[in-house]
Design a protein around this motif. Structure first.
Motif, PDB file in Angstrom:
ATOM      1  N   TYR A  18     -22.712   9.171 -65.242  1.00 45.45           N
ATOM      2  CA  TYR A  18     -21.684  10.210 -65.140  1.00 45.45           C
ATOM      3  C   TYR A  18     -22.260  11.494 -64.533  1.00 45.45           C
ATOM      4  O   TYR A  18     -21.587  12.172 -63.750  1.00 45.45           O
ATOM      5  N   LEU A  19     -23.495  11.838 -64.930  1.00 44.20           N
ATOM      6  CA  LEU A  19     -24.117  13.022 -64.344  1.00 44.20           C
ATOM      7  C   LEU A  19     -24.316  12.862 -62.840  1.00 44.20           C
ATOM      8  O   LEU A  19     -24.131  13.820 -62.071  1.00 44.20           O
ATOM      9  N   GLU A  20     -24.675  11.670 -62.415  1.00 46.68           N
ATOM     10  CA  GLU A  20     -24.825  11.412 -60.974  1.00 46.68           C
ATOM     11  C   GLU A  20     -23.474  11.535 -60.258  1.00 46.68           C
ATOM     12  O   GLU A  20     -23.406  12.094 -59.148  1.00 46.68           O
ATOM     13  N   ASP A  21     -22.411  11.073 -60.914  1.00 44.60           N
ATOM     14  CA  ASP A  21     -21.074  11.203 -60.315  1.00 44.60           C
ATOM     15  C   ASP A  21     -20.683  12.676 -60.165  1.00 44.60           C
ATOM     16  O   ASP A  21     -20.157  13.090 -59.115  1.00 44.60           O
ATOM     17  N   VAL A  22     -20.946  13.478 -61.219  1.00 49.47           N
ATOM     18  CA  VAL A  22     -20.630  14.905 -61.160  1.00 49.47           C
ATOM     19  C   VAL A  22     -21.452  15.568 -60.059  1.00 49.47           C
ATOM     20  O   VAL A  22     -20.941  16.413 -59.295  1.00 49.47           O
ATOM     21  N   ASP A  23     -22.716  15.215 -59.928  1.00 47.97           N
ATOM     22  CA  ASP A  23     -23.570  15.788 -58.892  1.00 47.97           C
ATOM     23  C   ASP A  23     -23.053  15.429 -57.498  1.00 47.97           C
ATOM     24  O   ASP A  23     -22.985  16.296 -56.600  1.00 47.97           O
ATOM     25  N   ASN A  24     -22.646  14.183 -57.317  1.00 44.70           N
ATOM     26  CA  ASN A  24     -22.127  13.757 -56.014  1.00 44.70           C
ATOM     27  C   ASN A  24     -20.813  14.477 -55.668  1.00 44.70           C
ATOM     28  O   ASN A  24     -20.625  14.939 -54.539  1.00 44.70           O
ATOM     29  N   THR A  26     -19.760  17.387 -56.831  1.00 38.83           N
ATOM     30  CA  THR A  26     -20.050  18.797 -56.590  1.00 38.83           C
ATOM     31  C   THR A  26     -20.702  18.983 -55.225  1.00 38.83           C
ATOM     32  O   THR A  26     -20.375  19.936 -54.486  1.00 38.83           O
ATOM     33  N   ALA A  27     -21.605  18.115 -54.847  1.00 35.67           N
ATOM     34  CA  ALA A  27     -22.264  18.215 -53.543  1.00 35.67           C
ATOM     35  C   ALA A  27     -21.251  18.023 -52.418  1.00 35.67           C
ATOM     36  O   ALA A  27     -21.272  18.762 -51.418  1.00 35.67           O
ATOM     37  N   ASN A  28     -20.349  17.053 -52.546  1.00 37.00           N
ATOM     38  CA  ASN A  28     -19.310  16.834 -51.532  1.00 37.00           C
ATOM     39  C   ASN A  28     -18.364  18.038 -51.436  1.00 37.00           C
ATOM     40  O   ASN A  28     -17.971  18.455 -50.336  1.00 37.00           O
ATOM     41  N   PHE A  29     -17.997  18.590 -52.605  1.00 41.26           N
ATOM     42  CA  PHE A  29     -17.117  19.758 -52.618  1.00 41.26           C
ATOM     43  C   PHE A  29     -17.769  20.933 -51.895  1.00 41.26           C
ATOM     44  O   PHE A  29     -17.150  21.597 -51.054  1.00 41.26           O
ATOM     45  N   LEU A  30     -19.042  21.207 -52.217  1.00 39.06           N
ATOM     46  CA  LEU A  30     -19.728  22.338 -51.586  1.00 39.06           C
ATOM     47  C   LEU A  30     -19.921  22.092 -50.084  1.00 39.06           C
ATOM     48  O   LEU A  30     -19.827  23.029 -49.267  1.00 39.06           O
ATOM     49  N   ALA A  31     -20.180  20.862 -49.690  1.00 42.02           N
ATOM     50  CA  ALA A  31     -20.331  20.545 -48.261  1.00 42.02           C
ATOM     51  C   ALA A  31     -19.002  20.762 -47.525  1.00 42.02           C
ATOM     52  O   ALA A  31     -18.984  21.302 -46.400  1.00 42.02           O
ATOM     53  N   ASP A  32     -17.883  20.389 -48.163  1.00 38.82           N
ATOM     54  CA  ASP A  32     -16.577  20.586 -47.548  1.00 38.82           C
ATOM     55  C   ASP A  32     -16.233  22.076 -47.435  1.00 38.82           C
ATOM     56  O   ASP A  32     -15.669  22.533 -46.435  1.00 38.82           O
ATOM     57  N   VAL A  33     -16.561  22.838 -48.467  1.00 38.20           N
ATOM     58  CA  VAL A  33     -16.239  24.266 -48.482  1.00 38.20           C
ATOM     59  C   VAL A  33     -17.080  25.002 -47.439  1.00 38.20           C
ATOM     60  O   VAL A  33     -16.600  25.959 -46.804  1.00 38.20           O
ATOM     61  N   LEU A  59     -23.148  24.902 -61.335  1.00 41.42           N
ATOM     62  CA  LEU A  59     -22.776  23.658 -62.001  1.00 41.42           C
ATOM     63  C   LEU A  59     -23.590  22.481 -61.466  1.00 41.42           C
ATOM     64  O   LEU A  59     -24.071  21.655 -62.243  1.00 41.42           O
ATOM     65  N   ARG A  60     -23.757  22.453 -60.152  1.00 35.16           N
ATOM     66  CA  ARG A  60     -24.543  21.361 -59.563  1.00 35.16           C
ATOM     67  C   ARG A  60     -25.992  21.435 -60.024  1.00 35.16           C
ATOM     68  O   ARG A  60     -26.594  20.408 -60.358  1.00 35.16           O
ATOM     69  N   ALA A  61     -26.586  22.614 -60.092  1.00 34.30           N
ATOM     70  CA  ALA A  61     -27.982  22.762 -60.536  1.00 34.30           C
ATOM     71  C   ALA A  61     -28.119  22.388 -62.019  1.00 34.30           C
ATOM     72  O   ALA A  61     -29.088  21.733 -62.427  1.00 34.30           O
ATOM     73  N   THR A  62     -27.120  22.763 -62.827  1.00 34.46           N
ATOM     74  CA  THR A  62     -27.147  22.428 -64.253  1.00 34.46           C
ATOM     75  C   THR A  62     -27.044  20.926 -64.463  1.00 34.46           C
ATOM     76  O   THR A  62     -27.762  20.355 -65.303  1.00 34.46           O
ATOM     77  N   MET A  63     -26.198  20.262 -63.712  1.00 28.93           N
ATOM     78  CA  MET A  63     -26.057  18.802 -63.839  1.00 28.93           C
ATOM     79  C   MET A  63     -27.331  18.088 -63.377  1.00 28.93           C
ATOM     80  O   MET A  63     -27.735  17.090 -63.978  1.00 28.93           O
ATOM     81  N   ALA A  64     -27.980  18.618 -62.355  1.00 23.51           N
ATOM     82  CA  ALA A  64     -29.234  18.011 -61.897  1.00 23.51           C
ATOM     83  C   ALA A  64     -30.319  18.167 -62.971  1.00 23.51           C
ATOM     84  O   ALA A  64     -31.098  17.236 -63.236  1.00 23.51           O
ATOM     85  N   GLU A  65     -30.353  19.328 -63.620  1.00 21.03           N
ATOM     86  CA  GLU A  65     -31.325  19.552 -64.707  1.00 21.03           C
ATOM     87  C   GLU A  65     -31.037  18.647 -65.908  1.00 21.03           C
ATOM     88  O   GLU A  65     -31.948  18.084 -66.521  1.00 21.03           O
ATOM     89  N   ALA A  66     -29.747  18.470 -66.229  1.00 18.92           N
ATOM     90  CA  ALA A  66     -29.368  17.582 -67.338  1.00 18.92           C
ATOM     91  C   ALA A  66     -29.756  16.145 -67.023  1.00 18.92           C
ATOM     92  O   ALA A  66     -30.228  15.411 -67.903  1.00 18.92           O
ATOM     93  N   LYS A  67     -29.582  15.749 -65.780  1.00 20.02           N
ATOM     94  CA  LYS A  67     -29.961  14.388 -65.371  1.00 20.02           C
ATOM     95  C   LYS A  67     -31.472  14.192 -65.491  1.00 20.02           C
ATOM     96  O   LYS A  67     -31.945  13.159 -65.992  1.00 20.02           O
ATOM     97  N   THR A  68     -32.255  15.179 -65.068  1.00 20.10           N
ATOM     98  CA  THR A  68     -33.721  15.092 -65.145  1.00 20.10           C
ATOM     99  C   THR A  68     -34.172  14.990 -66.605  1.00 20.10           C
ATOM    100  O   THR A  68     -35.003  14.149 -66.959  1.00 20.10           O
ATOM    101  N   ARG A  69     -33.605  15.816 -67.457  1.00 22.18           N
ATOM    102  CA  ARG A  69     -33.991  15.792 -68.880  1.00 22.18           C
ATOM    103  C   ARG A  69     -33.541  14.499 -69.562  1.00 22.18           C
ATOM    104  O   ARG A  69     -34.237  13.975 -70.433  1.00 22.18           O
ATOM    105  N   THR A  70     -32.402  13.972 -69.205  1.00 20.00           N
ATOM    106  CA  THR A  70     -31.938  12.711 -69.776  1.00 20.00           C
ATOM    107  C   THR A  70     -32.843  11.565 -69.338  1.00 20.00           C
ATOM    108  O   THR A  70     -33.164  10.684 -70.148  1.00 20.00           O
ATOM    109  N   ASN A  71     -33.262  11.582 -68.082  1.00 21.80           N
ATOM    110  CA  ASN A  71     -34.218  10.560 -67.616  1.00 21.80           C
ATOM    111  C   ASN A  71     -35.535  10.642 -68.386  1.00 21.80           C
ATOM    112  O   ASN A  71     -36.129   9.613 -68.732  1.00 21.80           O
TER     113      ASN A  71
END
Length: 186
Positions: A18-24, A26-33, A59-71
């Motif tokens: 789910y964290l990877e989905d949120v990161d993807n 968010t990254a697509n949204f920021l790329a579009d904007v 939000l994208r940086a926080t989700m990436a940090e959460a993913k790293t800590r969960t791993n």
């Protein structure tokens, strides 16, 4: 490793997906904007878009940090982390040091048992000797008080050799007639 329903990290694996989905997203949204001109976004949305883009970046940086800590949490539960601890505790401490300690404990219990049984055995015999000694002492104390009054030989018919000589010397000077009932000549 373990897979399927019994896997201990099953929840964390789903959470990471789910964290990877949120990161993807968010990254697509920021790329579009970023492809759209900021003035066009302000006129289309009617609000300040820069602060909203900053929040999306955060939000994208926080989700990436959460993913790293969960791993890291999942990696902390790997068997390779616990296996050296298990080997150290079971094989080295229990098997090698534990056997030596068990031998010392067994020998100590054997010595304690032998000494305890010896003490119990000697205690009983010591009390028997102590009872006999105390009864002898009490008899001696009561006999000592009464023996001053009762000085008698054990067998009154026993006459010592000295007493016989004394009696024979005393009887030589006396001339008493002795009745001879059997008629024997003296």
């Amino acid at each position: 490793g373990i897979s399927g329903k019994g896997k201990p990290t099953q929840f964390l694996d789903t959470y990471i997906a789910y964290l990877e989905d949120v990161d993807n997203v968010t990254a697509n949204f920021l790329a579009d904007v970023e492809t759209i001109d900021p003035t066009t976004l302000v006129s289309a949305c009617g609000i300040e878009v820069i602060s909203f883009l900053n929040i999306a970046t955060l939000l994208r940086a926080t989700m990436a940090e959460a993913k790293t800590r969960t791993n890291l949490a999942v990696q902390g539960l790997f068997c390779s982390n616990f296996n050296p601890i298990y080997i150290d505790i079971m094989h080295e401490n229990v098997c090698y040091d534990g056997v030596g300690a068990l031998a010392v404990i067994s020998f100590s219990l054997l010595v304690i048992g032998i000494c305890g049984l010896t003490m119990i055995t000697l205690r009983v015999s010591w009390h028997e000797v102590g009872d006999q000694v105390s009864s002898i002492k009490s008899n001696d104390e009561t006999d000592g008080e009464n023996q001053a009054d009762k000085i008698e030989p054990e067998n009154q018919n026993d006459v010592t050799h000295d007493e016989e000589e004394q009696m024979s010397q005393d009887s030589v000077g006396d001339e008493e007639t002795v009745d001879n009932p059997e008629g024997l000549n003296p």
